[in-house]
Write an enzyme that holds these catalytic residues in place. Structure first.
Site, PDB file in Angstrom:
ATOM      1  CG  ASP A  17      -5.164   8.868   7.330  1.00 54.69           C
ATOM      2  OD1 ASP A  17      -5.176   9.817   6.888  1.00 54.69           O
ATOM      3  OD2 ASP A  17      -4.323   8.426   7.852  1.00 54.69           O
ATOM      4  CB  ILE A  18      -2.994   4.568  10.289  1.00 53.03           C
ATOM      5  CG1 ILE A  18      -2.611   3.939  11.686  1.00 53.03           C
ATOM      6  CG2 ILE A  18      -1.599   5.318   9.845  1.00 53.03           C
ATOM      7  CD1 ILE A  18      -1.509   2.755  11.655  1.00 53.03           C
ATOM      8  CG  ASN A  31      13.153   5.691   5.516  1.00 57.31           C
ATOM      9  OD1 ASN A  31      14.134   6.146   6.184  1.00 57.31           O
ATOM     10  ND2 ASN A  31      12.443   6.399   4.688  1.00 57.31           N
ATOM     11  CG  ASP A  41       8.079   7.332   7.044  1.00 61.57           C
ATOM     12  OD1 ASP A  41       9.454   7.170   6.540  1.00 61.57           O
ATOM     13  OD2 ASP A  41       7.791   7.909   8.194  1.00 61.57           O
ATOM     14  CB  THR A 125       1.931  -4.498   1.862  1.00 58.69           C
ATOM     15  OG1 THR A 125       1.228  -3.208   2.266  1.00 58.69           O
ATOM     16  CG2 THR A 125       1.979  -5.479   2.715  1.00 58.69           C
ATOM     17  CE1 TYR A 128      11.518   0.335   1.784  1.00 63.96           C
ATOM     18  CE2 TYR A 128      11.287  -0.609   3.950  1.00 63.96           C
ATOM     19  CZ  TYR A 128      11.847   0.332   3.122  1.00 63.96           C
ATOM     20  OH  TYR A 128      12.876   1.366   3.682  1.00 63.96           O
TER      21      TYR A 128
END
Ligand code: APR
Length: 177
Positions: A17-18, A31, A41, A125, A128
């Site tokens: 998990d970033i 976006n 996001d 990925t 989108y």
């Protein structure tokens, strides 16, 4: 497969998990409004807290292929580099080039800011729809080319949220799974 002979330990692949990484900056797959959403996001905004959205409101959006810098607030990462990937429409609407520009735009901000380590998700990925194997090849090629010409950032971590993406990045780097 990108030539990364001189760069073996400057490009890393991690599963996870970033939002949990303590790095100079994490990249957000946003976006164009920069006002939050789902996927990574949503996770970044949830972890960063409301001050991130407040700062993003003042940025005024971001066109696909470009990137914008904000602070990280409650994230362990010091900053967030927001970029906007292409919505996949079959591959003949400039999507590969826009995705490549996302990586170059994020790397340029990291270099300008002197960030030693940045973490990057698999931009475009998810929602989108960009095919993950092709996206991984573009990501690795752009990062390898940039790092071959620039000392900063010193390390780029590709953060994969699932094993399929991790395998795609390993394949793109020519590394075993
Ligand atoms: N850490 C790392 N990677 C993550 C995380 C996370 N916490 N959550 C999701 N991902 C991965 C997804 O599995 C995918 O591989 O990030 C990659 C990008 O997927 P999305 O987040 O859906 O982003 P993208 O495909 O670029 O679509 C952007 O989705 O969330 C909305 O507001 C965003 O409208 C924008 C669109």
């Amino acid at each position: 497969m990108a030539r990364t002979g001189a760069l073996p330990n400057r490009i890393r692949i991690e599963l996870g998990d970033i939002t949990r990484l303590t790095v100079d900056a994490i990249v957000n797959a946003a976006n164009a409004s920069l006002l939050g959403g789902g996927g990574v996001d949503g996770a970044i905004h949830r972890a960063a807290g409301p001050e991130l959205l407040a700062e993003c409101r003042g940025v005024g959006g971001c066109p696909p292929g470009e990137a914008r810098l904000t602070r990280g607030y409650r994230l362990p990462a010091g900053h967030v580099i927001h970029t906007v990937g292409p919505i996949w429409r079959g591959g003949d609407a400039g999507e590969p080039d826009i995705l490549a520009r996302c990586y170059r735009s994020c790397l340029a901000i990291a270099r300008e800011q002197g960030f030693q380590t940045i973490a990057v998700p698999a931009i475009a990925t998810g929602v989108y729809g960009f095919p993950r194997d092709r996206a991984a090849r573009i990501a690795v090629a752009e990062v390898a080319a940039y790092l071959a010409q620039n000392e900063i950032p010193a390390i780029v971590i590709f953060v994969c949220f699932d094993e399929a993406n991790r395998d795609a990045y390993n394949a793109a780097l020519g590394r075993g799974n």
